[in-house]
Design a protein around this motif. Structure first.
Motif, PDB file in Angstrom:
ATOM      1  N   UNK A   1     -13.271 -48.435  22.097  1.00 32.52           N
ATOM      2  CA  UNK A   1     -12.122 -48.180  22.921  1.00 32.52           C
ATOM      3  C   UNK A   1     -11.984 -46.699  23.244  1.00 32.52           C
ATOM      4  N   UNK A   2     -12.182 -45.842  22.291  1.00 29.34           N
ATOM      5  CA  UNK A   2     -12.079 -44.410  22.561  1.00 29.34           C
ATOM      6  C   UNK A   2     -13.405 -43.737  22.229  1.00 29.34           C
ATOM      7  N   UNK A   3     -13.616 -42.624  22.884  1.00 27.40           N
ATOM      8  CA  UNK A   3     -14.810 -41.840  22.625  1.00 27.40           C
ATOM      9  C   UNK A   3     -14.379 -40.504  22.058  1.00 27.40           C
ATOM     10  N   UNK A   4     -14.530 -40.297  20.765  1.00 26.02           N
ATOM     11  CA  UNK A   4     -14.132 -39.001  20.206  1.00 26.02           C
ATOM     12  C   UNK A   4     -15.068 -37.908  20.697  1.00 26.02           C
ATOM     13  N   UNK A   5     -14.532 -36.898  21.294  1.00 25.98           N
ATOM     14  CA  UNK A   5     -15.329 -35.823  21.898  1.00 25.98           C
ATOM     15  C   UNK A   5     -15.844 -34.859  20.843  1.00 25.98           C
ATOM     16  N   UNK A   6     -16.751 -35.344  20.004  1.00 29.47           N
ATOM     17  CA  UNK A   6     -17.417 -34.569  18.960  1.00 29.47           C
ATOM     18  C   UNK A   6     -16.425 -33.888  18.022  1.00 29.47           C
ATOM     19  N   UNK A   7     -15.387 -34.603  17.639  1.00 26.55           N
ATOM     20  CA  UNK A   7     -14.429 -34.064  16.694  1.00 26.55           C
ATOM     21  C   UNK A   7     -14.729 -34.647  15.321  1.00 26.55           C
ATOM     22  N   UNK A   8     -14.689 -33.801  14.316  1.00 29.95           N
ATOM     23  CA  UNK A   8     -14.933 -34.266  12.964  1.00 29.95           C
ATOM     24  C   UNK A   8     -13.659 -34.753  12.296  1.00 29.95           C
ATOM     25  N   UNK A  11      -7.057 -36.612  14.702  1.00 33.55           N
ATOM     26  CA  UNK A  11      -5.633 -36.297  14.751  1.00 33.55           C
ATOM     27  C   UNK A  11      -5.021 -37.086  15.904  1.00 33.55           C
ATOM     28  N   UNK A  12      -4.012 -37.897  15.620  1.00 35.00           N
ATOM     29  CA  UNK A  12      -3.421 -38.748  16.646  1.00 35.00           C
ATOM     30  C   UNK A  12      -2.846 -37.921  17.787  1.00 35.00           C
ATOM     31  N   UNK A  13      -2.321 -36.741  17.492  1.00 37.41           N
ATOM     32  CA  UNK A  13      -1.734 -35.910  18.544  1.00 37.41           C
ATOM     33  C   UNK A  13      -2.775 -35.263  19.453  1.00 37.41           C
ATOM     34  N   UNK A  14      -4.038 -35.299  19.048  1.00 35.49           N
ATOM     35  CA  UNK A  14      -5.106 -34.727  19.876  1.00 35.49           C
ATOM     36  C   UNK A  14      -5.777 -35.767  20.777  1.00 35.49           C
ATOM     37  N   UNK A  15      -5.350 -37.024  20.674  1.00 32.49           N
ATOM     38  CA  UNK A  15      -5.962 -38.067  21.506  1.00 32.49           C
ATOM     39  C   UNK A  15      -5.631 -37.829  22.973  1.00 32.49           C
ATOM     40  N   UNK A  16      -6.550 -38.124  23.847  1.00 31.65           N
ATOM     41  CA  UNK A  16      -6.385 -37.921  25.271  1.00 31.65           C
ATOM     42  C   UNK A  16      -6.494 -39.249  26.012  1.00 31.65           C
ATOM     43  N   UNK A  17      -5.679 -39.458  27.062  1.00 31.81           N
ATOM     44  CA  UNK A  17      -5.775 -40.698  27.825  1.00 31.81           C
ATOM     45  C   UNK A  17      -7.113 -40.836  28.554  1.00 31.81           C
ATOM     46  N   UNK A  18      -7.813 -39.744  28.764  1.00 31.47           N
ATOM     47  CA  UNK A  18      -9.119 -39.814  29.432  1.00 31.47           C
ATOM     48  C   UNK A  18     -10.159 -40.487  28.546  1.00 31.47           C
ATOM     49  N   UNK A  19      -9.871 -40.639  27.273  1.00 29.31           N
ATOM     50  CA  UNK A  19     -10.809 -41.304  26.372  1.00 29.31           C
ATOM     51  C   UNK A  19     -10.806 -42.817  26.561  1.00 29.31           C
TER      52      UNK A  19
END
Length: 61
Positions: A1-8, A11-19
């Motif tokens: 569903x989401x693609x984490x942009x190479x984050x280790x 954090x829920x507050x860092x999620x982006x709708x573009x994911x």
């Protein structure tokens, strides 16, 4: 569903709708944000109107 942009670290507050990958999820996100925003705005404006229209009872003076 989401693609984490190479984050280790997740954090829920860092999620982006573009994911969001498909258009249905993006549409649901927009609807949810609109409903929440509308509810908050409606609550605040309703409270302001209620406070503005309240009558102070006559104390019999």
């Amino acid at each position: 569903m989401t693609t984490p942009k190479k984050q280790t670290e997740f954090l829920i507050e860092k999620m982006q709708p573009t994911w969001l990958e498909n258009t249905r999820h993006k549409w649901l996100y927009r609807v949810a944000v609109g409903l929440i925003s509308g509810l908050i705005f409606g609550l605040i404006s309703g409270l302001k109107t209620d406070i503005k229209n309240r009558k102070i009872p006559n104390q019999g003076v």
